[in-house]
Design an enzyme around this catalytic site. Sequence first.
Site, mmCIF file in Angstrom:
data_model
loop_
_atom_site.group_PDB
_atom_site.id
_atom_site.type_symbol
_atom_site.label_atom_id
_atom_site.label_comp_id
_atom_site.label_asym_id
_atom_site.label_seq_id
_atom_site.Cartn_x
_atom_site.Cartn_y
_atom_site.Cartn_z
ATOM 1 N N HIS A 1 26.543 -6.527 61.587
ATOM 2 C CA HIS A 1 25.511 -5.788 62.324
ATOM 3 C C HIS A 1 25.489 -6.247 63.784
ATOM 4 C CE1 HIS A 1 23.601 -3.537 59.163
ATOM 5 N NE2 HIS A 1 23.248 -4.600 58.464
ATOM 6 N N GLU B 1 25.648 -9.958 58.058
ATOM 7 C CA GLU B 1 24.684 -9.829 59.148
ATOM 8 C C GLU B 1 25.361 -9.909 60.515
ATOM 9 O OE1 GLU B 1 21.811 -8.717 58.708
ATOM 10 O OE2 GLU B 1 21.853 -8.921 56.522
#
Length: 707
Positions: A500, A497
């Site tokens: 990202h 994550e």
Amino acid sequence: MKKIYTVALVTILFAACKDGKTNTETTTKNTMNTTENPLLVASKLPYGAPDFTLIKNEHFKPALKQGIAAQKAAVEKIVNNTEAATFDNTILELEKSGTLLQSVQNVFYGLTGAHTNDDLQAVQEEMAPKFSELQDGIYLNDKLFKRVKELYVKRDSLVLDPESYKLLETYFEAFEKAGANLSAADKEKLKTYNTKLATLTTAFNKTLLAANNDGALVFMNKEDLAGLTESQLKSLENKDGEGWKIPLLNTTQQPLLQSLEKRATREKIFMAAFNRADGTKNDTKDIITKIAELRAKKGALLGFKNYAEWSLQGTMAEKPENVFTMFNGLIPAATTKAKNEAEEIQKMIAKNGEDFTLAAWDWNRYAEMVKKEKYDLDESAIKPYFEIKTVLEKGVFYAAEKLYGITFKERKDIPTYHKDVMVYELFEENGDQLGLFYADYFARPSKRGGAWMSNFVTQSHLYNNKPVIYNVCNYPKPAEGDEALLTYDEVSTMFHEFGHALHGFFANQEYPSLSGTAVARDFVEFPSQFNENWALYPDVLKNYALHYKTGEQIPQALIDKIKKAGTFNQGYSLTENLAASNLDMKWHTISPDFTISSASAFEKDALHNTKLDVVSAVPPRYRSTYFAHIFGSGYAAGYYSYLWTEMLHHDAYNWFENNGGLTRENGQRFRDMVLSRGNTVDLEAMYKNWRGSDPKIEPMLKARGLK
């Protein structure tokens, strides 16, 4: 996962949101009679971050309505402009038209995903069709499309800079994809479809959240939970009464099944997860059937054989046939490996003195025993070295510092929407401010399942905005006073994550619609998956894998065992992923005249016809009834992206390994040539330019143990 909100097609294409103090202030000044709503005035916090000490539930609906009105007025002004269309008076004004609405939606969707309540859900249900109607009013507007098309036709003579040229192309393609060329009658039909789909998607998300929460199981007998540690039991104590409450995660498999000794308990938990939205009061079968059939009709109306064919425009895969070709190339090897793994596990069951046929609820427990026997590796021996904040600061942040030179400082003065959320400020190597990062890691009933990244503020030079980004996960929260210790899979998710997030932080675009993660779905997972590689990189691992009690560095012998076991259980992992990805494509390649009489039968046939059910103990990672990626988010006909980009990330890491590994020079090159480019260049060409060649599949096959 990069969170993509799908009130309409354009929201899928333009995942980045349009934020800006200048435009928000202008809109507010011109159209608002009050400044009492904190969502309608510029935030006074650093980076324009939302001030959650001021924002209340009742602020959202009027702010969203004001944002809709402002965008409608801005679009109307473009359409009624009597001057000839120019980039500035048409494309640029269109880009700026939704600034106020998007800034409100950023906060609204952040909360409805991570910390919702009945009031927010009610607003979401009411506003979903209005958002759809707004987008249709823009992208099916004949006069507006005429102006955009006039510019597109003569784009090569407009002397635009490369990013402006790309923005013009992107808007034109978005109009065409949205149905701008349809007849007036078909546009009205499409509007009806879009409004219904927006309502159904919202209903699915609301129903699934209830299914996840209502599906939690309470055990009154401690013996039923044999195998769990005292710390685990303490964290599971039922706050609503007596006993121990086992919450459901969004996936089919549930983490505790690995530890639970009683087979009946494992089966009960597994079946609660498997059937959470099937045959319960929160049944979603009717909703997903309606969504799939409506999407098929929408695809046909837009001139395509099915929804997937329409949806895959502008992606690297290009068409469903290419996706199925990838599946067909992987399924035989994946299921063969899964069969071999199942045989090993069945032998372990017998060796353990038990006599039953391996089922899905047994897999994780006995696979862990096999791993311990083959590699002398026990998950419980690893977790003490993975304390959550140490992993974040000395692992995730450390790797980013070594690669990209950025540093981090915790900001406890920035208000958050929940007490568990941490905030960090990021700085460039030279000390310049980079942005704000919110880390929201623990599961709670008000949070949807899964893990994702999104923006409160999107980077844009147009508005002089630096990014404000959040990561959301669903790690089990420990009992008060206990340390939060992660599994290696959870560590990997944290790195994923933040990959990202880096894609968003390093954005360097003028226009928010092209900024950072606003790329094709089957590319957006590349930076995140690539970032997972640093979790096991020796220098990084030794820096963060510190025993939570003693501070002792993880022993090299344990590191060697982790790496040696790297290809273990990959048959299961790949097969469950392929099963979910295949279900997604099957739902979205039905013809418009196809009637789904039974969602359960459709799912069963989809798996059987592609031979993804040959190992009965390997269920799909998500059943259709709780597949939020495709029925509640922006990954419809797009879940294959995780496998598509897996080839890229292994190939990219192979380049790093062959060129010195984790170095500032390599990191800067990757940032400059990939992570900072957003959607301003052709993605395949961008990758090839950085890599020096087309991606190769061999590193992926090796990592999966298939070669």
